[in-house]
Design a protein around this motif. Structure first.
Motif, mmCIF file in Angstrom:
data_model
loop_
_atom_site.group_PDB
_atom_site.id
_atom_site.type_symbol
_atom_site.label_atom_id
_atom_site.label_comp_id
_atom_site.label_asym_id
_atom_site.label_seq_id
_atom_site.Cartn_x
_atom_site.Cartn_y
_atom_site.Cartn_z
ATOM 1 N N TYR A 118 19.348 16.867 23.054
ATOM 2 C CA TYR A 118 18.605 17.689 24.014
ATOM 3 C C TYR A 118 19.268 19.011 24.390
ATOM 4 N N GLU A 155 6.388 14.902 25.968
ATOM 5 C CA GLU A 155 7.088 15.433 24.794
ATOM 6 C C GLU A 155 8.002 16.584 25.200
ATOM 7 N N THR A 177 7.972 6.738 10.716
ATOM 8 C CA THR A 177 7.700 5.675 11.687
ATOM 9 C C THR A 177 6.430 4.902 11.308
HETATM 10 N N1 SAH Z 1 6.492 7.865 18.593
HETATM 11 C C1 SAH Z 1 6.572 8.681 17.409
HETATM 12 C C2 SAH Z 1 7.909 9.403 17.202
HETATM 13 C C3 SAH Z 1 9.143 8.837 17.737
HETATM 14 S S1 SAH Z 1 10.503 9.986 17.614
HETATM 15 C C4 SAH Z 1 6.200 7.872 16.202
HETATM 16 O O1 SAH Z 1 6.098 6.683 16.338
HETATM 17 O O2 SAH Z 1 6.006 8.426 15.131
HETATM 18 C C5 SAH Z 1 10.836 10.316 19.292
HETATM 19 C C6 SAH Z 1 9.847 11.237 19.962
HETATM 20 O O3 SAH Z 1 10.210 11.342 21.328
HETATM 21 C C7 SAH Z 1 9.805 12.659 19.455
HETATM 22 O O4 SAH Z 1 8.481 13.113 19.570
HETATM 23 C C8 SAH Z 1 10.730 13.383 20.427
HETATM 24 O O5 SAH Z 1 10.540 14.755 20.426
HETATM 25 C C9 SAH Z 1 10.386 12.706 21.721
HETATM 26 N N2 SAH Z 1 11.427 12.649 22.751
HETATM 27 C C10 SAH Z 1 12.696 12.210 22.594
HETATM 28 N N3 SAH Z 1 13.332 12.185 23.768
HETATM 29 C C11 SAH Z 1 12.444 12.600 24.704
HETATM 30 C C12 SAH Z 1 12.503 12.767 26.125
HETATM 31 N N4 SAH Z 1 13.615 12.500 26.803
HETATM 32 N N5 SAH Z 1 11.404 13.184 26.765
HETATM 33 C C13 SAH Z 1 10.255 13.432 26.093
HETATM 34 N N6 SAH Z 1 10.134 13.304 24.745
HETATM 35 C C14 SAH Z 1 11.214 12.904 24.059
#
Ligand code: SAH
Length: 360
Positions: A29, A115, A50
């Motif tokens: 981050y 996001e 995923t």
């Molecule tokens: N759920 C998705 C991708 C998972 S990857 C799938 O199944 O394909 C993790 C996702 O969470 C990414 O979109 C990333 O940008 C977001 N992300 C990670 N940490 C976050 C946070 N603290 N707050 C909001 N979004 C976050």
């Protein structure tokens, strides 16, 4: 040396070694160089694939699962469909399409996506737009509009930064830290033992996610204020395995987590026992966890696959391969666990009680 490595080295030289959680938080981050903040969001440049990206059936079945939840909530209109960390947006797009099967549900659904990545928000907006949904974006779950809700988090909890401790030959636990040696980042154990009340064999690992209770607390605040269900899907464990689960993936390959901060995806396995306990303490009902394979089978993945194959005979083998990947014990079927949290007074969600065979 990358700019983030330089930034971390300067910070550690000035303030001393940092925890793995602080290291992970910077890698994922950092506002300028973090993996999620700078991620291009282009599918070909992704470091992992995923479930919703491997098969439309995953999102569709979760949409149908949500339809059952919505009915159990009394079919509120509007309601919030909240996805945490939607990645490409495929899951919510497929789920939204599938909601059509439940009269009135699509029209009642307000899609809120949590996001951090601006590039991914664009991708998600396009994916949802293509199925006729207009998502609202929030950086934190607390900002999602209030009201009845269905929350989905697939591979989101594994991003939570973890602290790691290792048991020494003297029976004491010491925290793993990231320090600097010869102008490079190095792992090392803290000199002083950590006050952990835990038995372990020498070499065993213990991991904690300091942000877990706040995240579960934010979900609980929503579900205690208005009816709702939250579905959490992730790789993880229910009984401690005393392993080091920190993992860095770059272009589908495991890499040294210290090698390229901000350029690899850093994750850890989710402690479902801690998650469930924390949710229960926050006033929620807890269902599962159950293996992803058993869950999808209970929701009827075999029926959906047969229908898709009948509609697209040329894709029959591909569809069978997707079912295998999503459900088989050697693939995602057991490693991925599914937990549902719900408001106290709602009936249990679909998919969590094994269907008993009928009487003869
Ligand atoms: N759920 C998705 C991708 C998972 S990857 C799938 O199944 O394909 C993790 C996702 O969470 C990414 O979109 C990333 O940008 C977001 N992300 C990670 N940490 C976050 C946070 N603290 N707050 C909001 N979004 C976050």
């Amino acid at each position: 040396m990358s700019a983030l490595t330089q930034r971390l080295i300067e910070r550690i030289v000035q303030d001393g070694p940092i925890s793995v959680a602080d290291f992970m938080a910077a890698c994922l981050y950092d506002p300028d160089f973090g993996y999620y903040t700078t991620r291009p969001g282009v599918a070909s440049a992704r470091d992992f694939l995923t479930a919703p990206e491997s098969s439309q059936m995953f999102g569709e079945l979760i949409g149908l699962w949500g339809a059952d939840c919505w009915g159990k909530m009394g079919a509120p209109a509007p309601f919030q469909w909240v996805e945490l960390g939607p990645g490409s947006g495929a899951l919510s797009a497929d789920a939204f399409r599938a909601m059509k099967a439940m009269p009135g549900m699509q029209g009642a659904a307000q899609v809120s996506l949590i996001e951090v990545s601006p590039a991914l928000r664009k991708l998600q907006s396009e994916a949802l737009g293509a199925v006729g949904a207009r998502p609202a974006f929030c950086a934190r779950i607390e900002e999602a509009p209030p009201g009845p809700s269905i929350l989905i988090a697939n591979e989101f909890f594994d991003c939570l930064p973890i602290r790691q401790f290792q048991c020494g030959a003297d029976g004491h636990w010491r925290e793993l830290l990231v320090g600097v040696e010869n102008d490079a980042l190095r792992f090392g154990l803290a000199r002083e033992p950590a006050p952990l009340d835990l038995q372990g064999a020498p070499g065993a690992w213990h991991e904690t996610a300091p942000g877990l209770s706040d995240l579960v607390g934010a979900i609980a605040t929503r579900l205690n204020a208005a009816p709702g269900f939250a579905l959490i899907v992730d790789y993880g464990f229910t009984t401690p395995r005393f392993r080091n689960t920190l993992q860095a993936l770059k272009a589908h390959r495991p890499v040294d987590p210290l090698a390229a901060p901000g350029e690899a995806d850093l994750t850890a396995h989710v402690d479902f026992d801690a998650l469930g306990r924390s949710a229960h303490a926050a006033g929620l009902s807890v269902h599962g966890p159950i293996g992803q394979g058993a869950f999808l089978e209970a929701l009827g993945i075999a029926v959906r696959a047969a229908r898709l194959a009948a509609l697209h005979p040329a894709r029959k083998d591909g569809i069978a391969a997707q079912v295998h990947r999503l459900t088989h014990a050697d693939e995602m079927g057991v490693l991925f666990q599914i937990l549902c949290l719900s408001s106290r007074d709602l009936p249990p969600p679909a998919g969590f009680t094994p269907t008993l065979p009928g009487t003869l």
